[in-house]
Design an enzyme around this catalytic site. Structure first.
Site, PDB file in Angstrom:
ATOM      1  N   CYS A 194     -40.891 -17.773 -25.601  1.00  0.00           N
ATOM      2  CA  CYS A 194     -42.118 -18.123 -26.328  1.00  0.00           C
ATOM      3  C   CYS A 194     -41.841 -18.127 -27.841  1.00  0.00           C
ATOM      4  O   CYS A 194     -41.060 -18.926 -28.311  1.00  0.00           O
ATOM      5  CB  CYS A 194     -43.264 -17.198 -25.932  1.00  0.00           C
ATOM      6  SG  CYS A 194     -44.896 -17.869 -26.401  1.00  0.00           S
ATOM      7  N   HIS A 244     -43.411 -18.562 -20.268  1.00  0.00           N
ATOM      8  CA  HIS A 244     -43.148 -17.140 -20.044  1.00  0.00           C
ATOM      9  C   HIS A 244     -42.510 -16.948 -18.670  1.00  0.00           C
ATOM     10  O   HIS A 244     -43.209 -16.959 -17.664  1.00  0.00           O
ATOM     11  CB  HIS A 244     -44.453 -16.340 -20.116  1.00  0.00           C
ATOM     12  CG  HIS A 244     -45.011 -16.198 -21.492  1.00  0.00           C
ATOM     13  ND1 HIS A 244     -44.632 -15.174 -22.341  1.00  0.00           N
ATOM     14  CD2 HIS A 244     -45.899 -16.946 -22.176  1.00  0.00           C
ATOM     15  CE1 HIS A 244     -45.275 -15.300 -23.492  1.00  0.00           C
ATOM     16  NE2 HIS A 244     -46.047 -16.364 -23.416  1.00  0.00           N
ATOM     17  N   GLU A 293     -41.560 -14.264 -17.365  1.00  0.00           N
ATOM     18  CA  GLU A 293     -42.082 -13.033 -16.759  1.00  0.00           C
ATOM     19  C   GLU A 293     -43.452 -13.230 -16.123  1.00  0.00           C
ATOM     20  O   GLU A 293     -43.909 -12.383 -15.345  1.00  0.00           O
ATOM     21  CB  GLU A 293     -42.129 -11.908 -17.807  1.00  0.00           C
ATOM     22  CG  GLU A 293     -43.238 -11.997 -18.826  1.00  0.00           C
ATOM     23  CD  GLU A 293     -42.977 -12.957 -19.989  1.00  0.00           C
ATOM     24  OE1 GLU A 293     -43.785 -12.948 -20.939  1.00  0.00           O
ATOM     25  OE2 GLU A 293     -41.981 -13.711 -19.936  1.00  0.00           O
TER      26      GLU A 293
END
Length: 201
Positions: free
Chosen positions: A83, A181, A183
């Site tokens: 990001c 992202h 994650e």
């Protein structure tokens, strides 16, 4: 293999750490110590928030930018920016003024200006990742995005569509950055992190 996850007060550290461990990373150090980064075998730079604040926070860590430049640019250590961590690889960002980045990839980070009123800013949610060139880490799929500014410049590895093409990944040599992202991108994101941990550029 030691992986340094950089803590400079501007990243979603807990979620990124958990995702990296789930992807198979054993020797992971969350650190704000430039000496640790200077010895790491892999480096991950997360980032959440405004470009200028993140750039200032990174530069405020003693020796960190110097350690990153030496380890990544000079010595070729595999690097992943996430990001705003990806955006900081650019020459500059134009969020609330112009702020210098690391200058690793030629380009600037500018406010998203979608071509239709229906395309809201921030760009938030699941969207396709479409590879622009072949790269061992980037595969087509769906990832989770949350951003209002986007990279424009060279070395684009993948795009997504938000009423027009938007950079989803950049990279060259041993460095790569993703706007989405990993994650938060479930299986797609974990698979990317697994490939990063195995990457031998």
């Amino acid at each position: 293999m030691t992986l340094a996850l950089i803590d400079y007060g501007a990243g979603n550290l807990h979620s990124v750490e958990n995702a990296l461990r789930t992807a198979g990373c054993v020797d992971l150090v969350v650190t704000a110590d430039a000496d640790v980064v200077a010895k790491a075998d892999r480096i991950v730079l997360p980032g959440v928030g405004a470009y200028g604040a993140c750039a200032a926070a990174l530069r405020a860590v003693p020796g960190m930018v110097e350690a990153l430049n030496r380890r990544v640019r000079d010595e070729g250590t595999p690097f992943l920016g996430i990001c705003v961590g990806m955006q900081l690889m650019a020459d500059a960002g134009e969020e609330m003024g112009t702020h210098a980045g690391l200058g690793w990839v030629s380009g600037r980070v500018r406010r998203l200006e979608p071509g239709t009123m229906e395309a809201k800013v921030p760009h938030m949610g699941w969207n396709d990742v479409v590879p622009s060139v072949a790269h061992p880490l980037i595969e087509p799929g769906e990832a989770y995005f949350l951003h209002s500014f986007a990279f424009e410049g060279a070395d684009v590895l993948a795009t997504t569509d938000h009423a027009g093409p938007v950079t989803a990944a950049i990279g060259r040599d041993t460095m790569i950055g993703v706007q989405f992202h990993p994650e938060k991108s479930q299986r797609y994101g974990l698979a990317l992190l697994e490939r990063f941990l195995e990457w031998r550029p």
